[in-house]
Design a protein around this motif. Sequence first.
Motif, PDB file in Angstrom:
ATOM      1  N   ILE B  26       0.833  -1.206   0.000  1.00  0.00           N
ATOM      2  CA  ILE B  26       0.000   0.000   0.000  1.00  0.00           C
ATOM      3  C   ILE B  26       0.873   1.265   0.000  1.00  0.00           C
ATOM      4  N   CYS B  27       1.836   1.315   0.943  1.00  0.00           N
ATOM      5  CA  CYS B  27       2.575   2.565   1.158  1.00  0.00           C
ATOM      6  C   CYS B  27       3.765   2.714   0.219  1.00  0.00           C
ATOM      7  N   GLY B  28       4.388   1.595  -0.129  1.00  0.00           N
ATOM      8  CA  GLY B  28       5.620   1.677  -0.907  1.00  0.00           C
ATOM      9  C   GLY B  28       5.400   1.570  -2.403  1.00  0.00           C
ATOM     10  N   LEU B  29       4.273   0.988  -2.810  1.00  0.00           N
ATOM     11  CA  LEU B  29       4.031   0.861  -4.250  1.00  0.00           C
ATOM     12  C   LEU B  29       2.765   1.572  -4.700  1.00  0.00           C
ATOM     13  N   PHE B  30       1.616   1.188  -4.107  1.00  0.00           N
ATOM     14  CA  PHE B  30       0.350   1.775  -4.551  1.00  0.00           C
ATOM     15  C   PHE B  30       0.377   3.300  -4.478  1.00  0.00           C
ATOM     16  N   PHE B  31       0.771   3.833  -3.314  1.00  0.00           N
ATOM     17  CA  PHE B  31       0.711   5.295  -3.138  1.00  0.00           C
ATOM     18  C   PHE B  31       1.620   6.066  -4.106  1.00  0.00           C
ATOM     19  N   PRO B  32       2.940   5.775  -4.130  1.00  0.00           N
ATOM     20  CA  PRO B  32       3.779   6.563  -5.045  1.00  0.00           C
ATOM     21  C   PRO B  32       3.433   6.368  -6.523  1.00  0.00           C
ATOM     22  N   LEU B  33       2.970   5.155  -6.896  1.00  0.00           N
ATOM     23  CA  LEU B  33       2.611   4.946  -8.310  1.00  0.00           C
ATOM     24  C   LEU B  33       1.342   5.715  -8.656  1.00  0.00           C
ATOM     25  N   LEU B  34       0.393   5.743  -7.722  1.00  0.00           N
ATOM     26  CA  LEU B  34      -0.831   6.521  -7.935  1.00  0.00           C
ATOM     27  C   LEU B  34      -0.500   7.996  -8.131  1.00  0.00           C
ATOM     28  N   ILE B  35       0.334   8.533  -7.254  1.00  0.00           N
ATOM     29  CA  ILE B  35       0.708   9.952  -7.364  1.00  0.00           C
ATOM     30  C   ILE B  35       1.458  10.201  -8.675  1.00  0.00           C
ATOM     31  N   THR B  36       2.360   9.277  -9.040  1.00  0.00           N
ATOM     32  CA  THR B  36       3.097   9.441 -10.294  1.00  0.00           C
ATOM     33  C   THR B  36       2.140   9.494 -11.471  1.00  0.00           C
ATOM     34  N   GLY B  37       1.170   8.577 -11.495  1.00  0.00           N
ATOM     35  CA  GLY B  37       0.204   8.540 -12.590  1.00  0.00           C
ATOM     36  C   GLY B  37      -0.568   9.837 -12.709  1.00  0.00           C
ATOM     37  N   ILE B  38      -1.103  10.303 -11.593  1.00  0.00           N
ATOM     38  CA  ILE B  38      -1.896  11.534 -11.613  1.00  0.00           C
ATOM     39  C   ILE B  38      -1.027  12.724 -11.999  1.00  0.00           C
ATOM     40  N   ALA B  39       0.176  12.798 -11.406  1.00  0.00           N
ATOM     41  CA  ALA B  39       1.061  13.937 -11.668  1.00  0.00           C
ATOM     42  C   ALA B  39       1.463  13.980 -13.134  1.00  0.00           C
ATOM     43  N   GLN B  40       1.817  12.822 -13.696  1.00  0.00           N
ATOM     44  CA  GLN B  40       2.239  12.792 -15.097  1.00  0.00           C
ATOM     45  C   GLN B  40       1.092  13.133 -16.033  1.00  0.00           C
ATOM     46  N   ALA B  41      -0.116  12.712 -15.668  1.00  0.00           N
ATOM     47  CA  ALA B  41      -1.261  12.960 -16.544  1.00  0.00           C
ATOM     48  C   ALA B  41      -1.718  14.405 -16.476  1.00  0.00           C
ATOM     49  N   THR B  42      -1.632  15.030 -15.295  1.00  0.00           N
ATOM     50  CA  THR B  42      -2.239  16.354 -15.163  1.00  0.00           C
ATOM     51  C   THR B  42      -1.234  17.495 -15.069  1.00  0.00           C
ATOM     52  N   MET B  43       0.002  17.225 -14.559  1.00  0.00           N
ATOM     53  CA  MET B  43       0.954  18.322 -14.391  1.00  0.00           C
ATOM     54  C   MET B  43       2.344  17.915 -14.884  1.00  0.00           C
ATOM     55  N   PRO B  44       2.455  17.549 -16.162  1.00  0.00           N
ATOM     56  CA  PRO B  44       3.736  17.016 -16.643  1.00  0.00           C
ATOM     57  C   PRO B  44       4.901  17.995 -16.501  1.00  0.00           C
ATOM     58  N   TYR B  45       4.640  19.309 -16.631  1.00  0.00           N
ATOM     59  CA  TYR B  45       5.743  20.279 -16.547  1.00  0.00           C
ATOM     60  C   TYR B  45       6.424  20.190 -15.179  1.00  0.00           C
ATOM     61  N   GLN B  46       5.622  20.308 -14.104  1.00  0.00           N
ATOM     62  CA  GLN B  46       6.198  20.251 -12.761  1.00  0.00           C
ATOM     63  C   GLN B  46       6.717  18.853 -12.446  1.00  0.00           C
ATOM     64  N   ALA B  47       5.936  17.831 -12.830  1.00  0.00           N
ATOM     65  CA  ALA B  47       6.281  16.462 -12.455  1.00  0.00           C
ATOM     66  C   ALA B  47       7.604  16.018 -13.057  1.00  0.00           C
ATOM     67  N   ASN B  48       7.997  16.637 -14.183  1.00  0.00           N
ATOM     68  CA  ASN B  48       9.241  16.233 -14.826  1.00  0.00           C
ATOM     69  C   ASN B  48      10.400  17.173 -14.549  1.00  0.00           C
ATOM     70  N   GLY B  49      10.233  18.061 -13.560  1.00  0.00           N
ATOM     71  CA  GLY B  49      11.378  18.836 -13.099  1.00  0.00           C
ATOM     72  C   GLY B  49      11.491  20.242 -13.664  1.00  0.00           C
ATOM     73  N   SER B  50      10.371  20.874 -14.038  1.00  0.00           N
ATOM     74  CA  SER B  50      10.358  22.274 -14.496  1.00  0.00           C
ATOM     75  C   SER B  50      11.478  22.557 -15.493  1.00  0.00           C
ATOM     76  N   ARG B  51      11.424  21.845 -16.620  1.00  0.00           N
ATOM     77  CA  ARG B  51      12.520  21.925 -17.591  1.00  0.00           C
ATOM     78  C   ARG B  51      12.548  23.262 -18.324  1.00  0.00           C
ATOM     79  N   ALA B  52      13.771  23.705 -18.605  1.00  0.00           N
ATOM     80  CA  ALA B  52      13.956  24.987 -19.293  1.00  0.00           C
ATOM     81  C   ALA B  52      14.553  24.749 -20.678  1.00  0.00           C
ATOM     82  N   TYR B  53      14.051  25.514 -21.673  1.00  0.00           N
ATOM     83  CA  TYR B  53      14.501  25.352 -23.059  1.00  0.00           C
ATOM     84  C   TYR B  53      14.989  26.671 -23.626  1.00  0.00           C
ATOM     85  N   LEU B  54      15.932  26.610 -24.554  1.00  0.00           N
ATOM     86  CA  LEU B  54      16.318  27.784 -25.332  1.00  0.00           C
ATOM     87  C   LEU B  54      15.218  28.084 -26.344  1.00  0.00           C
TER      88      LEU B  54
END
Lengths: 559, 158
Positions: B26-54
């Motif tokens: 529950i705590c070591g797999l379900f929770f972080p994977l759930l958060i990863t899924g939601i974060a990647q689907a809804t906030m990819p910019y922040q979730a991937n480290g606020s990347r900067a481009y030229l």
Amino acid sequence: MISPLEIAELVLLLAVVLLTAWLYAPFIVKVFKRTPSRVDKLLNPIENSIYKLLGIQVDRSMGWKEYFFSALLVNIAQMAIAFVILTEQGLLPLNPMHFHGMSWDLALNTVVSFATNTNLQHYAGEMTLSYFSQMTAIQFLQFTSAATGLCCGVAMVRGFILQSKGLGNFYVDFVRAITRIFIPICFVAAIILVALGVPQTLSGYITVQTVEGATQQVLVGPVASLVSIMQVGTNGGGYYGANSAYPLQNPSPITDLVQIFLMLLIPTALCFIFGDYIGKKKESLPIIVGAYALFAIDLGIAFIPNPVTVGPGLETRFGGFMSTFWTVVTTAVTTGSVNASLSGIHPLAILAAFMGMLIQSTPGGKGVGLMYLLMYIIITIFIVGLMSGRTPEYLGIKIVARDVKLVMVAFLIHPLIIIIPTVIAYASGAAAAIGMGPNSLGFTQILYEYTSSAANNGSDFLGTLGNTPFFNVSTAIVIFLGRYGPIMCLLALSGSMLGRKRATATESSLKTSSWTFSLVLVASILVLVVLTFFPFLALGPILAYFQGHLNFFSLGLWV
Amino acid sequence: MPEENKPKWRKHARPIIGMAVISLLICGLFFPLLITGIAQATMPYQANGSRAYLPNGRLVGSYLIDNNFTEPVFFQARNQSLTASGVDPDITVPEAQAQVPRISNWTGISQTTLLNLINSNKEGTFWIFGSPYLDVLNLNLILIQQYPQIYQKYVANT
């Protein structure tokens, strides 16, 4: 002194914490009293299937021994799993950076440290741990240690209830603490942290060419989910070695305040649950007053010197004010996360940090802070009883000799496991071996290491410098004793209250729900702790202050 | 065999080991994977480290991590050995202002323009909280975008 605006910021944030905690406290009581609730529909089937699978009899309440040993053994089983994961991470999935397994002594230190809510870190996570280890060793233990502490705190409270038959069922409490308290709060917290810029990904470090053409790695990972439980669970072990000073773990002053709020929330809420739980609401007064008055004294000490704007060891986005505030909070609730290098913090703020870790209940760590407050209340009642020549009573329960013995053992474990290893570290040359000199700054850092370990706090000066067999093993022992020793004594105390006769309150009995008693409690905690530790504090941060040091960068090393 | 007749340790082993394993799931797999899924689907910019481009689309780093500027035509971060993280991407307003004459000398961009740039890019304050600071990478990327001629070398060297 700090500016009026900064005082306003402090007061406002603490007011929001107190209000939210007060509103949230009745929910915690409901969770552990198993009062029917709206979330039952969703969670009951999940929880019931866990009970069924493991053969747990939900309605069977445990005595203190069974409760304590269930908690201890489940924790040890969790440590064992995490130990294997850390030492064998090279063979496990989600290791895009191909990190090797940890050495046995570092892995031992790490699992003991995380399973006990301490989170002392003698490694830098971003250079040592695979994503799999960060999730299934670190985050996993952060949840379970927070839940264990909370359950033990609640179990102790149950001993004071008149009709209680036992201290509750550990397994049921543990499951409900995770499914109904920690997962929901951390879910919201993690989503907010991602929105504010904390990464959450499994796709490996990003290698880039900087604008000027140099090669750089951006160290992303499943950070937000870890940070949520590390703060909510008052764990404090960061994803990165620099902890919440690292910009990807704590990108802005807003995330800084969110994290301060998260670490204060549940410890503060627990101050309110005692009265509610035993059915005498007013009895929460000395607990909340005691915790927050001592917290205010800590803050007062820390802010005597004017915090610098930016200095060595500090991050620009937080400056001296927010770094000092964080340092006091993180030790007041024994979280142990940092948002600056402790070496950059003023000796008086470090003194305040020591106070938080030595008292352990300002308001203290998850569940354990509440247990310590109840311990101090019983000591205070005993002292007051001695002074007025009356039999000490709490909530109508006569405090007998055995109770006082248990309480004294719980209290005295702490100084013993701090002072003895500090002396050994110097006498054996282990302190000198990592460059810690026999002066106020070096001594402060070694004393801090064991104080932080004993209080299950986890912040430290040493960091990866402490990764030697001596410090790994000695702090692991201190952490273990500092966690389970007091919990065992206090559960034994509470267990012995079950079924004891309650006298009805008379005119002459001590009113523990009064302001007078609350103030006596604050004074007696201060006297007890200061008397115990003053000589050591005088040689460390107090001497450093009078020598005119503004931080720990100069002269702290053996040169 | 019925529960009661089993040896004591076996009766206890099941909930103890079982609870450790289930809490791991529950705590070591379900929770972080759930958060990863939601974060990647809804906030990819922040979730991937606020990347900067030229401006030309080349990835150069993260807005949250110091980009190690060393050349005099750019704003530069603090000496990183003095910071807690070693990658502090921000400088205070006076630290930024102190660099204006140097940058102006090397690039020919007027000091007033640079001071205005500093003024309009302060971060870190909201309501009564926080004190202002500047993100070095952000300032420099704005310069590169506004003065492509002056900074041609850095855009071209991809």
